[in-house]
Design a protein around this motif. Structure first.
Motif, PDB file in Angstrom:
ATOM      1  N   TRP A   1     -10.878  -8.913   6.211  1.00 55.25           N
ATOM      2  CA  TRP A   1     -11.096  -7.878   7.221  1.00 55.25           C
ATOM      3  C   TRP A   1     -11.599  -6.578   6.600  1.00 55.25           C
ATOM      4  O   TRP A   1     -12.441  -5.885   7.178  1.00 55.25           O
ATOM      5  CB  TRP A   1      -9.835  -7.649   8.074  1.00 55.25           C
ATOM      6  N   ARG A   2     -11.074  -6.244   5.420  1.00 55.34           N
ATOM      7  CA  ARG A   2     -11.610  -5.066   4.716  1.00 55.34           C
ATOM      8  C   ARG A   2     -13.106  -5.168   4.547  1.00 55.34           C
ATOM      9  O   ARG A   2     -13.850  -4.207   4.725  1.00 55.34           O
ATOM     10  CB  ARG A   2     -11.089  -5.000   3.283  1.00 55.34           C
ATOM     11  N   VAL A   3     -13.521  -6.372   4.119  1.00 50.73           N
ATOM     12  CA  VAL A   3     -14.940  -6.565   3.820  1.00 50.73           C
ATOM     13  C   VAL A   3     -15.753  -6.535   5.107  1.00 50.73           C
ATOM     14  O   VAL A   3     -16.851  -5.960   5.146  1.00 50.73           O
ATOM     15  CB  VAL A   3     -15.139  -7.870   3.031  1.00 50.73           C
ATOM     16  N   ARG A   4     -15.223  -7.141   6.180  1.00 54.82           N
ATOM     17  CA  ARG A   4     -15.927  -7.084   7.469  1.00 54.82           C
ATOM     18  C   ARG A   4     -16.188  -5.635   7.885  1.00 54.82           C
ATOM     19  O   ARG A   4     -17.291  -5.273   8.299  1.00 54.82           O
ATOM     20  CB  ARG A   4     -15.102  -7.772   8.577  1.00 54.82           C
TER      21      ARG A   4
ATOM     22  N   TRP B   1     -12.280  -5.465  -3.718  1.00 52.80           N
ATOM     23  CA  TRP B   1     -12.602  -4.163  -4.339  1.00 52.80           C
ATOM     24  C   TRP B   1     -13.983  -4.201  -4.989  1.00 52.80           C
ATOM     25  O   TRP B   1     -14.790  -3.272  -4.827  1.00 52.80           O
ATOM     26  CB  TRP B   1     -11.533  -3.771  -5.359  1.00 52.80           C
ATOM     27  N   ASP B   2     -14.250  -5.301  -5.697  1.00 52.42           N
ATOM     28  CA  ASP B   2     -15.559  -5.423  -6.347  1.00 52.42           C
ATOM     29  C   ASP B   2     -16.679  -5.514  -5.310  1.00 52.42           C
ATOM     30  O   ASP B   2     -17.778  -5.000  -5.536  1.00 52.42           O
ATOM     31  CB  ASP B   2     -15.592  -6.648  -7.266  1.00 52.42           C
ATOM     32  N   ILE B   3     -16.396  -6.145  -4.184  1.00 49.62           N
ATOM     33  CA  ILE B   3     -17.396  -6.208  -3.111  1.00 49.62           C
ATOM     34  C   ILE B   3     -17.668  -4.801  -2.566  1.00 49.62           C
ATOM     35  O   ILE B   3     -18.832  -4.411  -2.371  1.00 49.62           O
ATOM     36  CB  ILE B   3     -16.934  -7.161  -1.987  1.00 49.62           C
ATOM     37  N   ALA B   4     -16.614  -4.018  -2.354  1.00 50.08           N
ATOM     38  CA  ALA B   4     -16.815  -2.643  -1.850  1.00 50.08           C
ATOM     39  C   ALA B   4     -17.650  -1.839  -2.844  1.00 50.08           C
ATOM     40  O   ALA B   4     -18.583  -1.116  -2.452  1.00 50.08           O
ATOM     41  CB  ALA B   4     -15.463  -1.977  -1.595  1.00 50.08           C
ATOM     42  N   GLU B   5     -17.339  -1.954  -4.123  1.00 48.25           N
ATOM     43  CA  GLU B   5     -18.116  -1.215  -5.134  1.00 48.25           C
ATOM     44  C   GLU B   5     -19.565  -1.710  -5.166  1.00 48.25           C
ATOM     45  O   GLU B   5     -20.498  -0.914  -5.312  1.00 48.25           O
ATOM     46  CB  GLU B   5     -17.478  -1.362  -6.510  1.00 48.25           C
ATOM     47  N   TYR B   6     -19.743  -3.017  -5.049  1.00 49.75           N
ATOM     48  CA  TYR B   6     -21.097  -3.583  -5.021  1.00 49.75           C
ATOM     49  C   TYR B   6     -21.887  -3.024  -3.843  1.00 49.75           C
ATOM     50  O   TYR B   6     -23.061  -2.614  -3.990  1.00 49.75           O
ATOM     51  CB  TYR B   6     -21.013  -5.109  -4.947  1.00 49.75           C
TER      52      TYR B   6
ATOM     53  N   TRP C   1      -1.659   0.607  -3.332  1.00 47.94           N
ATOM     54  CA  TRP C   1      -0.474   0.742  -2.472  1.00 47.94           C
ATOM     55  C   TRP C   1      -0.476  -0.373  -1.427  1.00 47.94           C
ATOM     56  O   TRP C   1       0.556  -1.005  -1.164  1.00 47.94           O
ATOM     57  CB  TRP C   1      -0.472   2.114  -1.791  1.00 47.94           C
ATOM     58  N   THR C   2      -1.626  -0.620  -0.838  1.00 46.42           N
ATOM     59  CA  THR C   2      -1.708  -1.668   0.179  1.00 46.42           C
ATOM     60  C   THR C   2      -1.334  -3.018  -0.420  1.00 46.42           C
ATOM     61  O   THR C   2      -0.555  -3.784   0.176  1.00 46.42           O
ATOM     62  CB  THR C   2      -3.132  -1.708   0.767  1.00 46.42           C
ATOM     63  N   GLU C   3      -1.840  -3.321  -1.593  1.00 48.85           N
ATOM     64  CA  GLU C   3      -1.601  -4.645  -2.179  1.00 48.85           C
ATOM     65  C   GLU C   3      -0.198  -4.795  -2.758  1.00 48.85           C
ATOM     66  O   GLU C   3       0.373  -5.886  -2.719  1.00 48.85           O
ATOM     67  CB  GLU C   3      -2.652  -4.921  -3.257  1.00 48.85           C
ATOM     68  N   ASN C   4       0.354  -3.703  -3.285  1.00 50.25           N
ATOM     69  CA  ASN C   4       1.647  -3.796  -3.972  1.00 50.25           C
ATOM     70  C   ASN C   4       2.843  -3.403  -3.112  1.00 50.25           C
ATOM     71  O   ASN C   4       3.971  -3.740  -3.460  1.00 50.25           O
ATOM     72  CB  ASN C   4       1.630  -2.920  -5.234  1.00 50.25           C
TER      73      ASN C   4
ATOM     74  N   ALA D   1     -13.378  11.066   9.189  1.00 51.27           N
ATOM     75  CA  ALA D   1     -13.997   9.806   9.619  1.00 51.27           C
ATOM     76  C   ALA D   1     -13.445   8.676   8.757  1.00 51.27           C
ATOM     77  O   ALA D   1     -12.974   8.898   7.640  1.00 51.27           O
ATOM     78  CB  ALA D   1     -15.521   9.888   9.477  1.00 51.27           C
ATOM     79  N   ALA D   2     -13.515   7.460   9.285  1.00 54.46           N
ATOM     80  CA  ALA D   2     -13.019   6.305   8.534  1.00 54.46           C
ATOM     81  C   ALA D   2     -13.921   6.011   7.341  1.00 54.46           C
ATOM     82  O   ALA D   2     -15.133   6.228   7.387  1.00 54.46           O
ATOM     83  CB  ALA D   2     -12.952   5.081   9.441  1.00 54.46           C
ATOM     84  N   ALA D   3     -13.321   5.494   6.280  1.00 55.53           N
ATOM     85  CA  ALA D   3     -14.077   4.983   5.136  1.00 55.53           C
ATOM     86  C   ALA D   3     -13.225   3.855   4.529  1.00 55.53           C
ATOM     87  O   ALA D   3     -12.303   3.345   5.199  1.00 55.53           O
ATOM     88  CB  ALA D   3     -14.414   6.086   4.139  1.00 55.53           C
ATOM     89  N   TYR D   4     -13.529   3.464   3.307  1.00 53.03           N
ATOM     90  CA  TYR D   4     -12.937   2.231   2.792  1.00 53.03           C
ATOM     91  C   TYR D   4     -11.402   2.262   2.721  1.00 53.03           C
ATOM     92  O   TYR D   4     -10.751   1.231   2.933  1.00 53.03           O
ATOM     93  CB  TYR D   4     -13.543   1.879   1.431  1.00 53.03           C
ATOM     94  N   ALA D   5     -10.816   3.415   2.443  1.00 56.56           N
ATOM     95  CA  ALA D   5      -9.347   3.480   2.432  1.00 56.56           C
ATOM     96  C   ALA D   5      -8.787   3.050   3.789  1.00 56.56           C
ATOM     97  O   ALA D   5      -7.764   2.350   3.861  1.00 56.56           O
ATOM     98  CB  ALA D   5      -8.878   4.892   2.080  1.00 56.56           C
ATOM     99  N   ASP D   6      -9.458   3.458   4.856  1.00 63.76           N
ATOM    100  CA  ASP D   6      -9.026   3.034   6.199  1.00 63.76           C
ATOM    101  C   ASP D   6      -9.258   1.537   6.408  1.00 63.76           C
ATOM    102  O   ASP D   6      -8.432   0.855   7.021  1.00 63.76           O
ATOM    103  CB  ASP D   6      -9.793   3.836   7.257  1.00 63.76           C
ATOM    104  N   HIS D   7     -10.375   1.028   5.897  1.00 63.66           N
ATOM    105  CA  HIS D   7     -10.643  -0.409   6.044  1.00 63.66           C
ATOM    106  C   HIS D   7      -9.551  -1.240   5.375  1.00 63.66           C
ATOM    107  O   HIS D   7      -9.116  -2.267   5.903  1.00 63.66           O
ATOM    108  CB  HIS D   7     -12.004  -0.760   5.415  1.00 63.66           C
ATOM    109  N   VAL D   8      -9.143  -0.800   4.199  1.00 59.79           N
ATOM    110  CA  VAL D   8      -8.143  -1.550   3.433  1.00 59.79           C
ATOM    111  C   VAL D   8      -6.813  -1.588   4.175  1.00 59.79           C
ATOM    112  O   VAL D   8      -6.196  -2.654   4.321  1.00 59.79           O
ATOM    113  CB  VAL D   8      -7.976  -0.911   2.036  1.00 59.79           C
TER     114      VAL D   8
END
Lengths: 233, 233
Positions: free
Chosen positions: B25-28, B73-78, B105-108, B181-188
């Motif tokens: 979902w993050r990637v979507r 994470w690597d996909i977001a950076e890519y 934080w989200t993962e751990n 505005a939303a960005a990747y931190a919100d996606h995660v």
């Protein structure tokens, strides 16, 4: 240009020189980051009248050329806006917003985990006039006695180690929470671990080398400001 | 300029149309944020051969004009590096570094708390060919049976509500984790709560209006992309 020192009311133990408040340590590092001279005033929990001019009863309180600011987050924002030409605490709007999350994580996850571990030690190091106030307010907040907290030390230590995982995982991948250099997010989290270091002999970084290295760099930063405060015996 | 759709291997339930992986979902959302068209391919845990070209066995996997990238994470950076002229996922170096902390934080902290609550429900919605694999790997990881997890539901729900406090406190003060505005931190973080929403009827936002409002805005963002996925009954 010389600047008159900013006054910081700074929580002290029985010994005037022992400063242990995590929220005051954030402000110390933020002031150092901005290169602003500071004069700290030792303050105890029960000295409410000494800061009554601030309209509330907690530290940190700063007074900068007659302007009084309370609350560590508000102080950081004040410094950023008032001294924009000095090194940034937030590094822009995105940094400001995401640092807020780090601040809230520190206050809502890290601080309670540390507090459960070290409140008994803090009680023992306080000025006698603060001890009853501290015991009463903290036992009410955590819903158990300081003796109960001390008895649960091993469990609290395990909980704290778990709470630190997001931090350790982040620092395994980058030098500072804020990126290539320290900024306010690092000051906030460092303040929590400095509180632990000054009040208690528990070590929570030795099995996390990246976290331990970051902590050492933060102790040495700003001419060794934080490292000059003695660790608990 | 039209772009060929990026292929995303996306974890599916028994029903092809039910997509529940937090990391997918993050990637979507990151792809939608960049305005990049996507073709998702339903994938199950045991279909290792279908993504063996990626050199590993987990999704998300994307293929963009023949280039394969794995790990969210690597996909977001890519995506940020490859499509720099499209809306930013990180908003600069400080945002990138601090988003890493939100990611960890989200993962751990957040993912384990949600997993303990919903693993039994996930097991029930999986394709039958995935169920043994899922049960075996998750019981080994968490050190207890799915039945034990189900029996501890009330405690897991309380732990999750506590884990969400830094998030709720942040969103009480600003519209998005990333700021205005939303960005990747919100996606995660959204990905984690979308996982909960799609797999389980538990509600953890109703007593946190700012968190609930943010979640609704994220469901409606990007033309209602995430909201179009049905919630668990």
């Amino acid at each position: 240009m010389m600047t008159n020192p900013i006054r910081l009311y700074d929580l002290a133990a029985k010994d005037d020189g022992i400063r242990f408040s995590p929220n005051c340590w954030r402000v110390r590092l933020a002031l150092a980051h901005k290169g602003l001279p500071v004069e700290t005033i030792p303050w105890r929990f029960t000295e409410k009248e000494a800061i009554s001019f601030s309209g509330q009863g907690k530290v940190p309180v700063i007074v900068d050329a007659g302007r009084c600011v309370v609350d560590s987050w508000d102080i950081a924002e004040y410094l950023e806006v008032t001294y924009p030409d000095r090194p940034s605490l937030f590094n822009g709007a995105a940094g400001h917003a995401l640092t807020r999350f780090v601040n809230e994580w520190t206050e809502n996850a890290l601080h309670p985990a540390i507090a459960r571990l070290i409140l008994p030690e803090i009680h023992a190091m306080l000025h006698p006039k603060d001890q009853d106030y501290f015991k009463t307010t903290r036992e009410a907040f955590f819903g158990c006695s300081l003796d109960d907290l001390a008895a649960g030390r091993e469990a609290h230590l395990a909980t704290l180690r778990q709470a630190l995982r997001p931090l350790a995982a982040t620092l395994a991948q980058q030098a500072y929470i804020s990126g290539a250099a320290a900024a306010y997010a690092d000051h906030v989290v460092f303040g929590a671990l400095q509180w632990l270091r000054v009040c208690s002999p528990h070590d929570v970084t030795s099995d996390q080398p990246a976290l331990a290295d970051w902590f050492t760099r933060m102790l040495n930063a700003y001419d060794g400001l934080a490292g000059a405060m003695p660790a608990a015996a």
